[in-house]
Structure formats: C-alpha cells, structure tokens
Enzyme design. Structure first.
Site, mmCIF file in Angstrom:
data_model
loop_
_atom_site.group_PDB
_atom_site.id
_atom_site.type_symbol
_atom_site.label_atom_id
_atom_site.label_comp_id
_atom_site.label_asym_id
_atom_site.label_seq_id
_atom_site.Cartn_x
_atom_site.Cartn_y
_atom_site.Cartn_z
ATOM 1 C CB CYS A 451 -94.574 56.072 98.227
ATOM 2 S SG CYS A 451 -94.169 55.124 99.673
ATOM 3 N NE ARG A 480 -93.092 56.246 108.797
ATOM 4 C CZ ARG A 480 -92.042 56.658 108.093
ATOM 5 N NH1 ARG A 480 -90.842 56.649 108.647
ATOM 6 N NH2 ARG A 480 -92.198 57.083 106.849
ATOM 7 C CD GLN A 498 -92.055 62.022 105.600
ATOM 8 O OE1 GLN A 498 -91.143 61.888 106.409
ATOM 9 N NE2 GLN A 498 -92.299 61.127 104.669
ATOM 10 C CG ASP A 500 -93.742 61.918 101.627
ATOM 11 O OD1 ASP A 500 -92.680 61.718 101.032
ATOM 12 O OD2 ASP A 500 -94.517 61.018 101.977
ATOM 13 C CG HIS A 502 -93.576 60.163 96.288
ATOM 14 N ND1 HIS A 502 -94.436 60.468 97.308
ATOM 15 C CD2 HIS A 502 -92.722 59.225 96.777
ATOM 16 C CE1 HIS A 502 -94.132 59.743 98.372
ATOM 17 N NE2 HIS A 502 -93.109 58.987 98.073
ATOM 18 C CE LYS A 585 -80.164 54.063 101.597
ATOM 19 N NZ LYS A 585 -80.850 53.851 102.889
ATOM 20 C CG HIS A 657 -89.597 57.284 97.195
ATOM 21 N ND1 HIS A 657 -90.852 56.941 97.638
ATOM 22 C CD2 HIS A 657 -89.263 56.345 96.272
ATOM 23 C CE1 HIS A 657 -91.257 55.836 97.029
ATOM 24 N NE2 HIS A 657 -90.307 55.454 96.189
#
Length: 791
Positions: A451, A480, A498, A500, A502, A585, A657
């Site tokens: 992000c 991570r 992933q 991912d 945005h 969310k 997200h």
C-alpha cells in the site's frame, strides 16, 4: 495503518481470551490439522518484552513443594501448598466482591433478547424480559427461550459486541444474544473452558506451574513447567483424561472475579510466568481471574456455565515449546486436547482429522512434487515446476479478470527507506514484523505490503477525477518476519505473493466499487466451488477521522451488502466495533470441502493513508492552484506530516485495500486440501498421460503428445519398460486428469482411448474418441475453467 490480509495463517496462539504471548513449538506441528484463523491473534511487542529471570534447573524453586513422591502414571499425592494459598486468597476476595454486589442498587433495566434467525433464515421476534442490574444473568433468561435454541448455547453476547458469561450479572440496559457451539465464537469459548479443565488436571497430576492455555483451530492447549524438568509422556494422557472426567461430573462452575494488580501479584507470586504476564501485559487497573474447581487462573474469559457441559474430552498430542517463543527462555511442556458437548461430535471430529490428514497439503505437495521447504530459508517456499504451473494458472486467471474489470497491473520496489514506513505509520506499529536492513548507514525494510508504494505511485503526478477509480494490481513479492514457531507449511510463510490491489476512488464511487468486488468474489470463488460469507466490521472505539466520514462510509458499505443480499448473495453479518482504526472493512470467509472456514479476502476502506501521503486529485470544480502556496514541512521525528488543507477544486481520494485469493502460497495450500490433490483440468499440473500398449505405437504416442502440447496442455508420455497396468496405476496415483491408452486400433483410426480420473466407468476400458475431437473437447474444458473433470 492497513495491515493487509492473508498471510495470517496458523493456529491462533491466543484469541483475546488468554494472555497475549507468542510461543514457538520445538517439535513438528505436522500432526496439527491445517485450519483457518477464526479469532483475533494478540502478540506482545517484541521491543517491549522483558526477559524473565534465568530459568533455574528446577523451575519451581521459588514455590512451596508438594509432599509425596511423583510417579509418571499416578501423579503427585498432594497438591503443592501454593494452590491452597492461592485459592484461599481468591475465596477471600470473592466474598468481599459478593458483599459489594449485594449492597449495590439493583435497578430495573431494559433487556431485549435477540434470538437470531430461524432455520428458514427469517429473523425471530425480539423478546423483552424483566431484569435487574447486578442480579439478572443471560443464563436466567434461557428458561423463556425454545429448547431448540437454548440447548446449544455456550455463551452470551451483549449489544452485539462483548461476549458475556451466562452466569455473569448484567449491569445496564442492553440487547442480549446467544452464541451456540456451532459458531466459531462459541467453539472458542467452549475449548477455552476445556483448556482450563486440562490445566486443573495437569496441576493436580504434576503439581506444575501453568503458563497459558488458549483455544486453537482444532481444540486447545496448555503450556506448563513441571518440577525437575519432567516431560509429558503419552502414558500420562489417560490419567489426565480420568481427572478431567471426574471434574466434569462435579459440575464445577467458572467463577469470575476482577482483581487489582497488587492482589494479582500476591495471588500468583509463586509463578514467574504469571508474574511476567502481570508485570508486562496487563493494564494498570488489573484483570480478571477465573476459578474452576481447584484451578484459579489469570483469564479474560468468558467461559461456559460449568464443566458438566463438556461431554467428550481427549488429549491429542504433546510437545515442547519455549516460554514467550524465545529459545533463550524456559522450555515448557505443551499438551493439546479437544472437547465437545456430545460424544457424536467427537466421533465426527476424529473422522474429520483422518480425512484432513489425507488431504494435508504438506503431504500432497511432496507426493506430487509441487513444493518443499529447506532450513536455508525457513518460511520460504521452494516451488517446483509442477507447483509453479498451478501458481502461473492462478495468476493467468486473475490477469484475464483484471483486463475485463479495468485493473492496471503495476510493479513496485521490494525494499524501501524507513522514512516511507514512518510516513505510512507501519514503522511505529509493524516494524517488529518486518525484515530490516542497514544499507549505507540508513534503515531499510523489505516490504510486507504494497500500500505505501502504491500511494507513491498515485501521488507521483497530478491526478484528475477523470482517472478515478484507479485500480492498481500488484503481484510483487512480500516478506513478513513471522515467528519460527508460527510457520506452518504454505499456510503461514515469510516470503509470499498475493493478488494485492488498491483502488483509489471518490466517496461517491465507493458503493459501485464494492459491488464490483462482490461480483469479482463470486467469479473467482465460484471457479473452485467455494461458498463464502461476508462480515462488516464498523468503527472501533479508537479511530482516526471524523464520525461523519465514518458514518457515510459504513452506510455505503451497507448499501452494497444489502444489494448483494437482494441479488441472492446471502445474508451478511455485522461485527460492530471491530473495524480497523483507519476505516471500516468487510471480511470474507470461504468454506472448503471439509467445511473449514478460511479468511482469504478482505475489503478495507482507508481514509488515513491518502491523508498521510497527502494524495489529492482535481475535481470537476476548476480552481487555479495559488502560486507560492505554503506546504507543511515534514516533521523531523519520523511521524506523519500534518495534512495540508485542500483548496477549491481539490479532493482527497478514498483508498480501498482488497485481496481475493490473498497469499498465493496459502491459497494453493487451501486448494490442495479442498481438492485432495485432484486438480480441476484448467489448473492441473498433470493434465494428460499417454501410455502405449506396445512399443510399435511409440511414434503415435509422441505425435499425440506434440499435438496436445501445441494447445498449451501439460502432456507426459510413459515409454518405460513397465507393464501397461503399472503405467496406468502410476498415472492414477499421480492424479493425471486423463490417461490416454494407445494401441494399434487407436493409431490406425487416429483416436485415443480416454480414461477419466473422476469417472470410474472409464477405468477398465476408456472411451474411444477421435483425436481431433479429443483436442477440441479438452481445449474447451481448459478455456471454460470448468470444475467438473468431464468432456
């Protein structure tokens, strides 16, 4: 600070009901069934952890010792003195508390029972009940509720937010609902209570010092230090189960008591483990403890009413682990167990474990040569050629959908200066879970999420409202720093990728974008036969931004969810107060073939990052940018800059997200177990095996291979000296979707004899299909991404 989904994969060490510590297990967790994370995982900040005192050779040197010998099967003959002293002090405090409650006013309060939905999905009528504060309990109202509901109740929930013991008096006007064992919250409470019974049995058997005992994905565990460094043996299991069975018959209640920090220190002064929790993890006002039989333990609760609710209980395994997950700290013993409210469920659970073991992705991954792990890079998958085929098929599928749905794929750096993470807020809240490097006297970190980089990409030039919504997709590698004990096959790793994305949009575009994401979910999950559920998490107590903006965002999400339900998408759940601090969310949970729940997808609204990065766009309102306009300077303490005030014609975008499959590694593990290694044709790493009946047709076999390879299919041939039945059996074990058996007849007629992996009628003798027809049918099967393996 958006902590994006999807790599939080292992069993929860704690779910908010136990004290938050992280434990690393020293033996293999391979026998623990893979499962999704149902509950919130709480961890201590590594930088704030204090070392416990050096472990003595005998971990109980500071505690009064029990009298009598210890034998491996019968246990100690008498409980240690610290148990009696601790329990006596609890009883003293409990008597004072009960007197205080009696002297309080007990005014009439308004209580409404929310009884949820009936079997047809229709809401049951609400039920107002007469109640008094500090006197009426949720359990006391069950006599007014149909047995169909009350028989399965484990715990209550107050005002849709706080789980509440059935025997704990209510304190104010409220709505009360009931949570059954069949829900994830209900199972966690039931297993947490069962863990306390295991702790009581262990304390009675060993005279040990207990650490903590939370519920996990398939049951619960308790960690303990046993005198003299004794280890738990399998021969101990039966005596522990016998003690637990005795406690169930005694109908021991779970008694809750809030205790101040000074009194907690006095109560648990015998145990350095409990003292660590008290001194490092508890708030200044103290915490609750629960008494169950002879066990008094630090615990946030809640619990079941009494131990008689537990009808089936079994110890599953034991292992060693480190206290606080620190290899330099004490080595503890861990005992795993599982329990149920009836024996039938225990039988079903054992059958489930057998089937889960057969489907374990770690076993199938080795058998099918999909991936492996190596200690040279713990938590990083070595994806072999056949595993990479699956990975590529997933990415290709998503890219085709991106093109249809207006996504733009981007690539961003793997490593960023720490200043970027400070600006985004991740450094302050997440740096302990990042891989940090020192390069040229500066701090850098491998990205754990995309992000902040996408914010840089949005803000690198002037943006217009005409460009919105702007949908950035990124398959970049993420890292991570997961604890080594939490690593679990491909379901929890350190290096992953992933899907991912945005989305930068206006507030007016939120509802339409969310509806588009719901359609995306249906498309992707439908390909694999995954049903899914949606849960909306709203504004928490601590939040950023103004309430009006939050209310608007939540309203738009509810509109999108209601529209989804109206179109046949199923009911959604409300999870009040559990949103991220930067925005509401929607969590999406899928169910696999074994009816296990997994959270892969998330949709998160974020108002904070666009503000931190001062993202803006030109609106339809034309306004000249003032020359020489002052801008706020970035602070020197590494905190986010104060956002500048936007002028006329300027607006800040909303950031969405979203991930759907989440971590590819984790999703591949889920698919492996969902399909038990029997892949749908379009994603299969072994699609076709061609076997000759005799060497004379080997040339035709090779021709068939070339023709199907030209259509971008994975085709292998077996020209070995093995017998034809052995070749066929080998192909069946390797889960080829189709096996072509080719002989003189097939060569002469330019056909193939097809055996379908999932059609038993074709196993003895397959179907004779002309070669051109077979090519056309399998091309269609692959292109249409059909779930059923049939032509």
């Amino acid at each position: 600070m958006p902590l994006e989904t999807t790599n939080d994969m292992s069993e929860s060490e704690a779910n908010g009901t136990e004290l938050p510590i992280r434990s690393k297990v020293t033996d293999s967790e391979g026998s623990q069934p893979v499962g999704p994370k149902d509950s919130q995982k709480v961890q201590t900040n590594k930088s704030q952890r204090k070392k416990t005192s050096s472990a003595p050779e005998n971990p109980q040197t500071s505690a009064p010792k029990s009298k009598g010998p210890d034998t491996s099967n019968t246990g100690i003959s008498q409980l240690p003195n610290f148990v009696a002293e601790r329990n006596e002090f609890f009883s003293e405090l409990k008597r004072k508390h009960d007197v205080e409650i009696l002297t309080k006013d007990h005014p009439v309060i308004q209580v409404v029972l929310d009884l949820g939905f009936d079997k047809n999905g229709s809401p049951r009528p609400e039920m107002p009940v007469a109640a008094k504060a500090w006197e009426s309990t949720p359990g006391s109202f069950l006599k007014h509720v149909d047995k169909e509901i009350s028989s399965d109740v484990v715990v209550a929930k107050v005002d849709g937010q706080e789980l509440w013991d059935l025997d704990r008096p209510l304190e104010r006007d409220c709505r009360v609902s009931y949570i059954p064992f069949t829900s994830s919250e209900g199972r966690n409470v039931f297993w947490h209570s069962s863990a306390h019974v295991l702790g009581e049995a262990a304390e009675c058997h060993y005279g040990c010092l207990l650490s903590h005992g939370p519920p996990v994905e398939q049951g619960f565990f308790y960690d303990m230090a046993i005198e003299g460094g004794q280890v738990v043996k399998e021969s101990d299991w039966s005596p522990l189960e016998s003690k637990a069975s005795k406690f169930f018959k005694e109908k021991q209640s779970f008694d809750r008591l809030h205790v101040s920090i000074p009194d907690l220190k006095r109560m648990f002064e015998y145990s350095k483990y409990k003292m660590y929790y008290i001194e490092n993890l508890l708030p200044p006002e103290g915490s609750t403890v629960y008494r169950c039989g002879s066990l008094v333990d630090l615990c946030l609760g809640p619990h079941i009413q009494n131990t008689s609710k537990i009808k089936a209980f079994q110890i599953m395994k034991n292992s060693s682990c480190y206290f606080r997950g620190d290899k330099d700290d004490d080595s503890l013993q861990r005992i795993y167990g599982v329990a149920f409210p009836d024996k039938k469920q225990m039988t079903e659970h054992k059958n489930f474990l057998e089937e889960a073991a057969k489907r374990d992705h770690r076993r199938i991954g080795i058998e099918q040569e999909l991936f492996f792990f190596n200690d040279v890079s713990p938590g990083s998958t070595f994806l072999l050629p056949h595993g990479t085929r699956i990975f590529n098929a997933l990415q290709k599928m998503l890219r085709s959908e991106y093109q249809k749905r207006g996504y733009s794929e981007v690539q961003s750096p793997n490593m960023y200066d720490s200043d970027l993470w400070k600006k985004s807020g991740h450094w302050q809240h997440y740096s302990e879970d990042m891989f940090v490097l020192d390069v040229e006297k500066k701090k850098w970190a491998l990205k754990p999420m995309n992000c902040p980089g996408h914010c840089i990409m949005f803000g690198h030039r002037e943006r217009s409202y005409r460009e919105l919504p702007l949908r950035m997709a990124d398959f970049g590698v993420l890292h991570r720093n997961e604890a080594s004990g939490a690593l679990n096959g491909m379901t929890r790793v350190r290096k992953f990728q992933q899907d991912d994305t945005h989305i930068f949009c206006t507030q007016d575009q939120i509802t339409e974008e969310i509806e588009g994401l719901f359609d995306f979910l249906k498309c992707i999950y439908g390909l694999f036969g995954f049903p899914f559920r949606l849960k909306l998490s709203t504004r928490p107590d601590k939040f950023l931004g103004d309430i009006k903006t939050w209310d608007t965002a939540e309203s738009k999400l509810k509109d999108a969810l209601n529209s989804f339900t109206a179109s046949g998408g199923g009911q959604w759940e409300l999870n009040e107060g559990d949103g991220a601090f930067y925005g509401p969310k929607i969590d999406i949970t899928i169910s696999d073939a074994l009816r296990r729940d997994w959270q892969c997808a998330t949709i998160q609204l974020d108002f904070q990052l666009p503000q931190n990065f001062e993202l803006e766009y030109m609106t339809a309102e034309i306004a000249a940018k003032p020359k020489g306009a002052a801008t706020d300077e970035a602070p020197t303490d590494g905190s986010a800059a104060r956002p500048k005030v936007l002028g006329p014609g300027r607006a800040r975008p909303v950031m969405v997200h979203r991930a759907i499959v989440g971590s590819f590694e984790r999703f591949m593990a889920i698919l492996t177990e969902h399909f038990a290694g029997k892949w749908p044709f379009w994603i299969s790493p072994r699609q076709i095996l061609v076997i000759p009946v005799m060497p004379a047709v080997n040339d035709y076999v090779e021709e068939v291979q070339r023709l199907f390879k030209a259509q971008k299919m994975y085709v292998d041939i077996d020209l070995s000296g093995n017998t034809m039945p052995k070749k066929i059996r080998t192909g069946q074990l390797q889960q080829y979707n189709f096996i072509f058996v080719v002989g003189a007849q097939e060569k002469e007629s330019r056909a193939v004899n097809i055996r379908n992996r999932d059609d038993q009628e074709t196993q003895a003798k397959g179907e004779l299909v002309p070669l051109d027809e077979a090519i056309g049918k399998l091309k269609a099967l692959k292109k249409e991404r059909r779930l059923i393996n049939a032509i």
